[in-house]
Design a protein around this motif. Structure first.
Motif, PDB file in Angstrom:
ATOM      1  N   ARG A   1      39.206 -38.886 -11.473  1.00 28.69           N
ATOM      2  CA  ARG A   1      38.867 -39.516 -12.754  1.00 28.69           C
ATOM      3  C   ARG A   1      38.209 -38.532 -13.709  1.00 28.69           C
ATOM      4  N   ALA A   2      37.494 -37.561 -13.153  1.00 28.12           N
ATOM      5  CA  ALA A   2      36.785 -36.593 -14.000  1.00 28.12           C
ATOM      6  C   ALA A   2      37.705 -35.522 -14.574  1.00 28.12           C
ATOM      7  N   ASP A   3      38.932 -35.444 -14.083  1.00 29.21           N
ATOM      8  CA  ASP A   3      39.872 -34.416 -14.550  1.00 29.21           C
ATOM      9  C   ASP A   3      40.528 -34.882 -15.843  1.00 29.21           C
ATOM     10  N   THR A   4      39.874 -34.628 -16.959  1.00 27.21           N
ATOM     11  CA  THR A   4      40.375 -35.074 -18.263  1.00 27.21           C
ATOM     12  C   THR A   4      40.807 -33.901 -19.146  1.00 27.21           C
ATOM     13  N   LYS A   5      40.773 -32.684 -18.626  1.00 25.11           N
ATOM     14  CA  LYS A   5      41.093 -31.509 -19.431  1.00 25.11           C
ATOM     15  C   LYS A   5      42.273 -30.764 -18.828  1.00 25.11           C
ATOM     16  N   SER A   6      43.136 -30.257 -19.707  1.00 26.70           N
ATOM     17  CA  SER A   6      44.331 -29.569 -19.219  1.00 26.70           C
ATOM     18  C   SER A   6      44.013 -28.179 -18.677  1.00 26.70           C
TER      19      SER A   6
ATOM     20  N   TYR B   1      36.517 -42.261  -1.782  1.00 26.43           N
ATOM     21  CA  TYR B   1      35.628 -42.530  -2.913  1.00 26.43           C
ATOM     22  C   TYR B   1      35.319 -41.238  -3.680  1.00 26.43           C
ATOM     23  N   GLU B   2      34.988 -40.170  -2.953  1.00 26.46           N
ATOM     24  CA  GLU B   2      34.678 -38.893  -3.607  1.00 26.46           C
ATOM     25  C   GLU B   2      35.927 -38.309  -4.271  1.00 26.46           C
ATOM     26  N   TYR B   3      37.079 -38.487  -3.648  1.00 25.65           N
ATOM     27  CA  TYR B   3      38.336 -37.995  -4.223  1.00 25.65           C
ATOM     28  C   TYR B   3      38.628 -38.693  -5.546  1.00 25.65           C
ATOM     29  N   ARG B   4      38.434 -40.000  -5.589  1.00 23.31           N
ATOM     30  CA  ARG B   4      38.701 -40.758  -6.812  1.00 23.31           C
ATOM     31  C   ARG B   4      37.761 -40.327  -7.936  1.00 23.31           C
TER      32      ARG B   4
ATOM     33  N   ALA C   1      37.224 -27.001 -20.019  1.00 20.64           N
ATOM     34  CA  ALA C   1      38.048 -26.852 -18.817  1.00 20.64           C
ATOM     35  C   ALA C   1      37.435 -27.651 -17.678  1.00 20.64           C
ATOM     36  N   SER C   2      38.295 -28.123 -16.792  1.00 20.37           N
ATOM     37  CA  SER C   2      37.824 -28.708 -15.538  1.00 20.37           C
ATOM     38  C   SER C   2      37.571 -27.563 -14.562  1.00 20.37           C
ATOM     39  N   ILE C   3      36.402 -27.568 -13.931  1.00 19.51           N
ATOM     40  CA  ILE C   3      35.998 -26.448 -13.077  1.00 19.51           C
ATOM     41  C   ILE C   3      35.912 -26.921 -11.631  1.00 19.51           C
ATOM     42  N   TYR C   4      36.492 -26.143 -10.734  1.00 18.39           N
ATOM     43  CA  TYR C   4      36.546 -26.517  -9.327  1.00 18.39           C
ATOM     44  C   TYR C   4      36.016 -25.383  -8.453  1.00 18.39           C
ATOM     45  N   HIS C   5      35.497 -25.782  -7.316  1.00 21.98           N
ATOM     46  CA  HIS C   5      34.903 -24.839  -6.359  1.00 21.98           C
ATOM     47  C   HIS C   5      35.489 -25.160  -4.988  1.00 21.98           C
ATOM     48  N   LEU C   6      36.207 -24.211  -4.400  1.00 22.52           N
ATOM     49  CA  LEU C   6      36.873 -24.488  -3.139  1.00 22.52           C
ATOM     50  C   LEU C   6      37.093 -23.202  -2.342  1.00 22.52           C
ATOM     51  N   HIS C   7      37.380 -23.391  -1.055  1.00 21.44           N
ATOM     52  CA  HIS C   7      37.592 -22.259  -0.150  1.00 21.44           C
ATOM     53  C   HIS C   7      38.995 -22.236   0.453  1.00 21.44           C
ATOM     54  N   VAL C   8      39.677 -23.375   0.484  1.00 24.34           N
ATOM     55  CA  VAL C   8      40.993 -23.427   1.116  1.00 24.34           C
ATOM     56  C   VAL C   8      41.958 -24.266   0.279  1.00 24.34           C
ATOM     57  N   LEU C   9      43.243 -23.873   0.321  1.00 23.35           N
ATOM     58  CA  LEU C   9      44.305 -24.661  -0.296  1.00 23.35           C
ATOM     59  C   LEU C   9      45.525 -24.794   0.620  1.00 23.35           C
ATOM     60  N   GLN C  10      45.546 -24.014   1.687  1.00 28.51           N
ATOM     61  CA  GLN C  10      46.629 -24.158   2.657  1.00 28.51           C
ATOM     62  C   GLN C  10      46.488 -25.518   3.357  1.00 28.51           C
ATOM     63  N   PRO C  11      47.558 -26.301   3.464  1.00 31.47           N
ATOM     64  CA  PRO C  11      47.454 -27.611   4.111  1.00 31.47           C
ATOM     65  C   PRO C  11      46.828 -27.557   5.502  1.00 31.47           C
ATOM     66  N   SER C  12      47.203 -26.563   6.315  1.00 37.80           N
ATOM     67  CA  SER C  12      46.651 -26.459   7.669  1.00 37.80           C
ATOM     68  C   SER C  12      45.153 -26.186   7.631  1.00 37.80           C
ATOM     69  N   SER C  13      44.708 -25.406   6.658  1.00 37.13           N
ATOM     70  CA  SER C  13      43.277 -25.108   6.530  1.00 37.13           C
ATOM     71  C   SER C  13      42.502 -26.341   6.084  1.00 37.13           C
ATOM     72  N   ILE C  14      43.084 -27.099   5.152  1.00 34.93           N
ATOM     73  CA  ILE C  14      42.434 -28.333   4.704  1.00 34.93           C
ATOM     74  C   ILE C  14      42.305 -29.306   5.866  1.00 34.93           C
ATOM     75  N   ASP C  15      43.351 -29.441   6.660  1.00 34.96           N
ATOM     76  CA  ASP C  15      43.305 -30.335   7.828  1.00 34.96           C
ATOM     77  C   ASP C  15      42.212 -29.900   8.803  1.00 34.96           C
ATOM     78  N   ARG C  16      42.102 -28.597   9.032  1.00 30.27           N
ATOM     79  CA  ARG C  16      41.085 -28.099   9.963  1.00 30.27           C
ATOM     80  C   ARG C  16      39.680 -28.414   9.471  1.00 30.27           C
ATOM     81  N   VAL C  17      39.435 -28.195   8.198  1.00 35.81           N
ATOM     82  CA  VAL C  17      38.110 -28.471   7.641  1.00 35.81           C
ATOM     83  C   VAL C  17      37.814 -29.968   7.662  1.00 35.81           C
TER      84      VAL C  17
END
Length: 260
Positions: A51-56, A44-47, A83-99
């Motif tokens: 949907r909010a990503d409307t800017k290139s 639900y949060e992902y969707r 611009a669409s603005i994002y806040h994150l700490h990880v992008l490595q697949p293994s790190s995302i899985d761990r979190v």
């Protein structure tokens, strides 16, 4: 033929429709069920983010935790940038899985999935599709901080959630409490390389860039790096208040009349 849809996706759609029907009823049965179902809550949060990503144009505040990323995220949101603005700490697949596993374990006690890990999943999916040269380059902002100060900040944030290995109380006296805290800190961080390796293991590896920090200007407190596919701004946290305006004006090509 009916389009195929998983039970998880169907549940997320049902939740969205229910929320619209029920308005802001916080204690509704539907919300309670979904918030305690990790997969439904996450989808639900992902969707919502998708949907909010409307800017290139995309701006990523991408850095390790406990380096004032939330404050910077709010500052950029308040600027009303195109611009669409994002806040994150990880992008490595293994790190995302761990979190994600960590959130799954604690969902029953803390029925919430923080926005930063939703942003990680969404941007990872975009990266897996490939960055298009026809689209604007991603702009990435990374704050760096004295590693000891950063670890101490993280330690005290997580202290209330520790597994009970540390015993504190008024009956122990101040000195005993301090000694216990120091011992616990060194047990956790004595051999933890995270603050020293995050740039190499995350940012450099994910975007395949070499960041020559040896030429980082200590006087100004920030530096802009231009690569073929991304633009990167690194700011030293200890000088953030004195350089943030100049750094953002330079990096985002803002007018000086824009209040930061």
């Amino acid at each position: 033929m009916l389009p195929s849809i998983s039970w998880t996706e169907l549940g997320a759609v049902f939740y969205e429709k229910s929320v619209n029907m029920l308005g802001d009823v916080k204690n509704s049965l539907v919300q309670g069920i979904v918030k305690r179902n990790f997969d439904l809550c996450n989808l639900y949060e992902y969707r919502k983010v998708a949907r909010a990503d409307t800017k290139s144009n995309k701006i990523l505040i991408y850095q390790m935790g406990k380096v004032a990323s939330t404050s910077l995220y709010k500052t950029l949101r308040n600027l009303n940038l195109d611009a669409s603005i994002y806040h994150l700490h990880v992008l490595q697949p293994s790190s995302i899985d761990r979190v994600m596993k960590s959130y799954r374990r604690r969902l029953l006690h803390t029925p919430r999935i923080d926005e930063h890990i939703i942003h990680s999943q969404y941007l990872r999916k975009l990266l897996d599709k490939g960055l298009r040269t026809s689209e604007p380059r991603w702009k990435i902002i990374t704050l760096v901080r004295d590693p000891v100060a950063r670890n101490i900040s993280e330690f005290f944030q997580r202290l209330p959630h520790q597994s009970g290995t540390i015993e504190l109380g008024s009956g122990y006296g101040i000195e005993a409490n301090v000694r216990s805290l120091i011992q616990e800190y060194f047990q956790i961080y004595d051999n933890k390389p995270h603050p020293f390796t995050w740039l190499d293991l995350e940012l450099s590896a994910v975007f395949d860039v070499d960041i020559p920090l040896c030429d980082f200007p200590r006087a100004s407190g920030f530096k802009v790096y231009r690569f073929d596919h991304i633009d990167l701004l690194i700011i030293k946290l200890e000088q953030l208040s004195s350089c943030i305006e100049d750094a953002l004006i330079d990096f985002l090509d803002l007018k000086k009349t824009k209040k930061i």
